[in-house]
Structure formats: structure tokens, C-alpha cells
Design a protein around this motif. Structure first.
Motif, PDB file in Angstrom:
ATOM      1  N   GLU A  91       8.626  -7.591  -5.105  1.00  0.00           N
ATOM      2  CA  GLU A  91       9.057  -7.490  -6.504  1.00  0.00           C
ATOM      3  C   GLU A  91       8.104  -6.540  -7.211  1.00  0.00           C
ATOM      4  O   GLU A  91       6.902  -6.536  -6.935  1.00  0.00           O
ATOM      5  N   HIS A  92       8.646  -5.750  -8.124  1.00  0.00           N
ATOM      6  CA  HIS A  92       7.834  -4.684  -8.712  1.00  0.00           C
ATOM      7  C   HIS A  92       8.319  -4.320 -10.108  1.00  0.00           C
ATOM      8  O   HIS A  92       9.434  -4.651 -10.501  1.00  0.00           O
ATOM      9  N   GLU A  93       7.431  -3.642 -10.823  1.00  0.00           N
ATOM     10  CA  GLU A  93       7.795  -3.059 -12.114  1.00  0.00           C
ATOM     11  C   GLU A  93       8.353  -1.662 -11.893  1.00  0.00           C
ATOM     12  O   GLU A  93       9.263  -1.232 -12.593  1.00  0.00           O
ATOM     13  N   TYR A 117       6.328   5.844   2.946  1.00  0.00           N
ATOM     14  CA  TYR A 117       5.243   5.166   2.239  1.00  0.00           C
ATOM     15  C   TYR A 117       5.631   5.028   0.775  1.00  0.00           C
ATOM     16  O   TYR A 117       6.030   5.997   0.138  1.00  0.00           O
ATOM     17  N   VAL A 118       5.481   3.805   0.253  1.00  0.00           N
ATOM     18  CA  VAL A 118       5.916   3.508  -1.106  1.00  0.00           C
ATOM     19  C   VAL A 118       4.777   2.883  -1.892  1.00  0.00           C
ATOM     20  O   VAL A 118       4.191   1.883  -1.462  1.00  0.00           O
ATOM     21  N   GLN A 119       4.481   3.485  -3.031  1.00  0.00           N
ATOM     22  CA  GLN A 119       3.496   2.901  -3.944  1.00  0.00           C
ATOM     23  C   GLN A 119       4.260   1.944  -4.846  1.00  0.00           C
ATOM     24  O   GLN A 119       5.172   2.348  -5.570  1.00  0.00           O
ATOM     25  N   ILE A 120       3.896   0.672  -4.768  1.00  0.00           N
ATOM     26  CA  ILE A 120       4.590  -0.377  -5.510  1.00  0.00           C
ATOM     27  C   ILE A 120       3.689  -0.841  -6.649  1.00  0.00           C
ATOM     28  O   ILE A 120       2.545  -1.232  -6.411  1.00  0.00           O
ATOM     29  N   THR A 121       4.199  -0.786  -7.863  1.00  0.00           N
ATOM     30  CA  THR A 121       3.414  -1.178  -9.038  1.00  0.00           C
ATOM     31  C   THR A 121       3.879  -2.544  -9.531  1.00  0.00           C
ATOM     32  O   THR A 121       5.066  -2.749  -9.805  1.00  0.00           O
ATOM     33  N   ARG A 122       2.899  -3.471  -9.629  1.00  0.00           N
ATOM     34  CA  ARG A 122       3.165  -4.796 -10.198  1.00  0.00           C
ATOM     35  C   ARG A 122       1.861  -5.342 -10.750  1.00  0.00           C
ATOM     36  O   ARG A 122       0.849  -5.377 -10.041  1.00  0.00           O
ATOM     37  N   ASN A 123       1.889  -5.741 -12.005  1.00  0.00           N
ATOM     38  CA  ASN A 123       0.724  -6.324 -12.673  1.00  0.00           C
ATOM     39  C   ASN A 123      -0.517  -5.453 -12.570  1.00  0.00           C
ATOM     40  O   ASN A 123      -1.619  -5.931 -12.327  1.00  0.00           O
TER      41      ASN A 123
END
Length: 160
Positions: A91-93, A117-123
Motif C-alpha cells: 500500500e502506498h501514497e 525497480y519501484v520506489q514506493i512512498t508511504r508515511n
């Protein structure tokens, strides 16, 4: 080559019944008629959008094996449990596909595979997570996701 016209199909008793029978067999034959995305990046985008849409069914169309999507080839309870865990981790923003994030794939690369490759942003955290994809029916399915690279989803930035 012979083409059938609309008027020929619409005539009672002629070719309508055989065509309807073929359509019924095709629609009931099982398996998805939806082809996987043509690029690995499109598959990852579709999967991550399904994560945030809370759609395990859609996630199951993007994840699988050389035999096909998990939603078609795996026991429903098993793939739903696995995808629920993936959803919690992923889950991500927002997310961004990056070149390689300086990481090497944990699972190794074989012919017919590719890593995205995926940069996942959360909190406020932005780990880079490798997704390994395989070819299937002219497109790509996700076969492995290094969830450890994401870190523990209940801890700040996956640390202690």
C-alpha cells in the motif's frame, strides 16, 4: 475466402445456431481472455494501482507463473491470502519506477524474466522494491516481489 454477411447470420436456421454454440464454448472454456500488459512497467503499474484500489481480483490478474495469472491457476484461498499480505506491504501514497535503485535482484534473473525497480512512498518512507516479471502470452506477469526490500509495513521506514 468466404465472408458471412449479417443477413446470412440473421436468417433462422442457417448459421446462427453454430455461431452461438461456438461462442458458448469459448465463453465457458475457463481462463481469461484478457491478455497481460505488453510491457513489464505496465504490469507493475496495473498491479500497484490494484493494490491501492483494494482489488485482490485485479492483483491476481497481474501476478502469476508461466502457466498464467494466479487468479486462474491457483487455489482461490491461497492466492487471496498471498495477495492480502502483498497488499499490506505495498500500500502506498505514490510510486515511481526507477532504473535499478542500486539493488541486485534477490531471486536472480533467468531468460524470459525482467526486473522492474519501484520506489514506493508511504508515511515518508521511500524504499526501492524489485519486482521480477516473466513473459506470458505475449505480455508480462509479476512472478516475485522482494517484500523484504519494502521493510516491515507497521514500523517507520521498515526498521525496528
Amino acid at each position: 475466402m468466404k465472408f458471412t454477411t449479417i443477413s446470412q447470420i440473421a436468417q433462422p436456421g442457417r448459421q446462427l445456431i453454430p455461431i452461438m454454440a461456438v461462442l458458448a464454448v469459448v465463453s465457458c472454456s475457463g481462463g481469461s481472455s484478457v491478455l497481460p500488459p505488453a510491457s513489464p512497467e505496465a504490469t507493475v503499474r496495473g498491479f500497484l494501482n490494484a493494490v491501492n484500489a483494494n482489488s485482490l481480483v485485479a492483483m491476481g490478474e497481474f501476478w502469476g507463473t508461466k502457466g498464467g495469472p494466479a487468479s486462474e491457476k491457483m487455489d482461490a484461498d491461497v492466492w487471496q491470502q498471498r495477495l492480502t499480505i502483498m497488499k499490506v506491504y505495498l500500500e502506498h501514497e505514490e510510486f515511481q519506477i526507477v532504473s535499478d535503485g542500486g539493488l541486485s535482484p534477490k531471486f536472480g534473473i533467468k531468460p524470459g524474466e525482467q526486473v522492474v525497480y519501484v520506489q514506493i512512498t508511504r508515511n515518508g518512507c521511500t524504499p526501492v522494491v524489485p519486482f521480477t516479471l516473466i513473459t506470458y502470452r505475449g505480455g508480462w506477469l509479476i512472478s516475485e516481489i522482494d517484500l523484504e526490500a519494502r521493510g516491515n509495513p507497521v514500523r517507520h521506514c521498515g526498521t525496528d
